[in-house]
Design a protein around this motif. Structure first.
Motif, PDB file in Angstrom:
ATOM      1  N   ARG A   1       1.992  29.873  40.782  1.00  0.00           N
ATOM      2  CA  ARG A   1       2.422  31.131  41.380  1.00  0.00           C
ATOM      3  C   ARG A   1       1.235  32.048  41.542  1.00  0.00           C
ATOM      4  O   ARG A   1       0.344  32.072  40.699  1.00  0.00           O
ATOM      5  CB  ARG A   1       3.436  31.858  40.478  1.00  0.00           C
ATOM      6  CG  ARG A   1       4.797  31.286  40.499  1.00  0.00           C
ATOM      7  CD  ARG A   1       5.777  32.186  39.765  1.00  0.00           C
ATOM      8  NE  ARG A   1       5.404  32.335  38.360  1.00  0.00           N
ATOM      9  CZ  ARG A   1       5.296  33.508  37.740  1.00  0.00           C
ATOM     10  NH1 ARG A   1       5.499  34.625  38.377  1.00  0.00           N
ATOM     11  NH2 ARG A   1       4.980  33.569  36.481  1.00  0.00           N
ATOM     12  N   SER A   2       1.250  32.791  42.607  1.00  0.00           N
ATOM     13  CA  SER A   2       0.273  33.868  42.712  1.00  0.00           C
ATOM     14  C   SER A   2       1.022  35.136  42.369  1.00  0.00           C
ATOM     15  O   SER A   2       2.115  35.383  42.862  1.00  0.00           O
ATOM     16  CB  SER A   2      -0.310  33.952  44.120  1.00  0.00           C
ATOM     17  OG  SER A   2       0.703  34.250  45.032  1.00  0.00           O
ATOM     18  N   GLY A   3       0.479  35.895  41.502  1.00  0.00           N
ATOM     19  CA  GLY A   3       1.154  37.104  41.063  1.00  0.00           C
ATOM     20  C   GLY A   3       0.710  37.436  39.664  1.00  0.00           C
ATOM     21  O   GLY A   3      -0.001  36.687  39.009  1.00  0.00           O
ATOM     22  N   SER A   4       1.171  38.548  39.208  1.00  0.00           N
ATOM     23  CA  SER A   4       0.719  39.070  37.932  1.00  0.00           C
ATOM     24  C   SER A   4       1.602  38.579  36.800  1.00  0.00           C
ATOM     25  O   SER A   4       2.793  38.347  36.980  1.00  0.00           O
ATOM     26  CB  SER A   4       0.751  40.591  37.996  1.00  0.00           C
ATOM     27  OG  SER A   4       0.415  41.131  36.760  1.00  0.00           O
ATOM     28  N   THR A   5       1.010  38.426  35.639  1.00  0.00           N
ATOM     29  CA  THR A   5       1.789  38.162  34.438  1.00  0.00           C
ATOM     30  C   THR A   5       2.066  39.475  33.705  1.00  0.00           C
ATOM     31  O   THR A   5       2.567  39.461  32.596  1.00  0.00           O
ATOM     32  CB  THR A   5       1.045  37.191  33.501  1.00  0.00           C
ATOM     33  OG1 THR A   5      -0.209  37.754  33.166  1.00  0.00           O
ATOM     34  CG2 THR A   5       0.861  35.827  34.141  1.00  0.00           C
TER      35      THR A   5
ATOM     36  N   GLU B   1       8.475  34.194  32.757  1.00  0.00           N
ATOM     37  CA  GLU B   1       7.705  34.345  33.993  1.00  0.00           C
ATOM     38  C   GLU B   1       6.382  35.061  33.745  1.00  0.00           C
ATOM     39  O   GLU B   1       5.512  35.048  34.595  1.00  0.00           O
ATOM     40  CB  GLU B   1       8.502  35.137  35.028  1.00  0.00           C
ATOM     41  CG  GLU B   1       9.670  34.387  35.610  1.00  0.00           C
ATOM     42  CD  GLU B   1      10.428  35.231  36.623  1.00  0.00           C
ATOM     43  OE1 GLU B   1      10.076  36.419  36.818  1.00  0.00           O
ATOM     44  OE2 GLU B   1      11.378  34.700  37.206  1.00  0.00           O
ATOM     45  N   HIS B   2       6.247  35.682  32.588  1.00  0.00           N
ATOM     46  CA  HIS B   2       5.071  36.486  32.292  1.00  0.00           C
ATOM     47  C   HIS B   2       4.109  35.789  31.330  1.00  0.00           C
ATOM     48  O   HIS B   2       3.234  36.425  30.768  1.00  0.00           O
ATOM     49  CB  HIS B   2       5.494  37.856  31.740  1.00  0.00           C
ATOM     50  CG  HIS B   2       6.310  38.632  32.729  1.00  0.00           C
ATOM     51  ND1 HIS B   2       5.739  39.355  33.737  1.00  0.00           N
ATOM     52  CD2 HIS B   2       7.638  38.752  32.882  1.00  0.00           C
ATOM     53  CE1 HIS B   2       6.685  39.902  34.471  1.00  0.00           C
ATOM     54  NE2 HIS B   2       7.851  39.551  33.969  1.00  0.00           N
TER      55      HIS B   2
ATOM     56  N   ALA C   1       3.037  30.631  34.738  1.00  0.00           N
ATOM     57  CA  ALA C   1       2.436  31.071  36.005  1.00  0.00           C
ATOM     58  C   ALA C   1       1.490  30.009  36.547  1.00  0.00           C
ATOM     59  O   ALA C   1       1.500  29.711  37.742  1.00  0.00           O
ATOM     60  CB  ALA C   1       1.690  32.381  35.806  1.00  0.00           C
ATOM     61  N   ASN C   2       0.683  29.392  35.692  1.00  0.00           N
ATOM     62  CA  ASN C   2      -0.250  28.359  36.144  1.00  0.00           C
ATOM     63  C   ASN C   2       0.466  27.057  36.474  1.00  0.00           C
ATOM     64  O   ASN C   2       0.099  26.360  37.402  1.00  0.00           O
ATOM     65  CB  ASN C   2      -1.328  28.109  35.089  1.00  0.00           C
ATOM     66  CG  ASN C   2      -2.257  29.286  34.937  1.00  0.00           C
ATOM     67  OD1 ASN C   2      -2.368  30.104  35.835  1.00  0.00           O
ATOM     68  ND2 ASN C   2      -2.906  29.374  33.793  1.00  0.00           N
TER      69      ASN C   2
END
Length: 176
Positions: A147-151, A136-137, A142-143
């Motif tokens: 997803r919106s959020g931090s890696t 997930e990181h 993520a792209n």
């Protein structure tokens, strides 16, 4: 400089896709986060250049001396995650204990091995957490999932352990 001893200025954890997973600054109020992000990014080419020549040892030693004050040291895990420690050679005022134990000027690569081992142990403990998914990181996941959020790593336990390592390290310390 005789009344100051080296200390850790920054600890960076960089993912296998060269994305920053975690950056800690010591002390935070005296450091410019953007400057250290740039420094961490600048050492990635050094990891890539030395990788074909590495044997079993994970310690990359001195990556680069940024100036007369800052030096960057590196460590590579089996999974391709990189740990980078930036040492400030004039980091903190020396105590009486530091003056007694300090006989040489500068650092040896072996001085940072306890910090790197402690970081690797903290990262392994993070990976053992069933609620942490390292995939997930990565920026690719993520792209791909939009997803919106931090890696970035957000585990409070991991962040506290990295802070403890950064605060506890000093030249000549054998275990952290």
């Amino acid at each position: 400089m005789s009344n100051r001893v080296p200390s850790i200025a920054c600890i960076g954890v960089i993912g296998r896709h060269n994305n920053p997973l975690h950056i800690s600054l010591f002390p935070l109020e005296e450091r410019a986060p953007l400057e250290y992000q740039f420094l961490l990014s600048s050492c990635l080419d050094i990891f890539e250049a030395r990788l074909p020549h590495k044997t079993v040892d994970q310690d990359f030693g001195l990556l680069q001396a940024v100036d007369e004050r800052l030096a960057m040291y590196g460590w590579l895990t089996n999974t391709g995650v990189k740990f980078v420690i930036v040492v400030d050679m004039e980091g903190r005022p020396a105590t009486a204990l530091d003056i007694k134990s300090s006989t040489a000027v500068g650092l040896r690569d072996a001085d940072l091995k306890p910090a790197f081992r402690a970081l690797q142990t903290a990262y392994i403990m993070l990976l053992r957490n069933p609620f942490y998914n390292p995939d997930e990181h990565t920026p690719l996941t993520a792209n791909g999932e939009q997803r919106s959020g931090s890696t970035q790593i957000t585990s409070k336990k991991f962040i506290q352990e990295v802070k403890r390592i950064g605060d506890a390290w000093a030249p000549g310390v054998n275990m952290i």
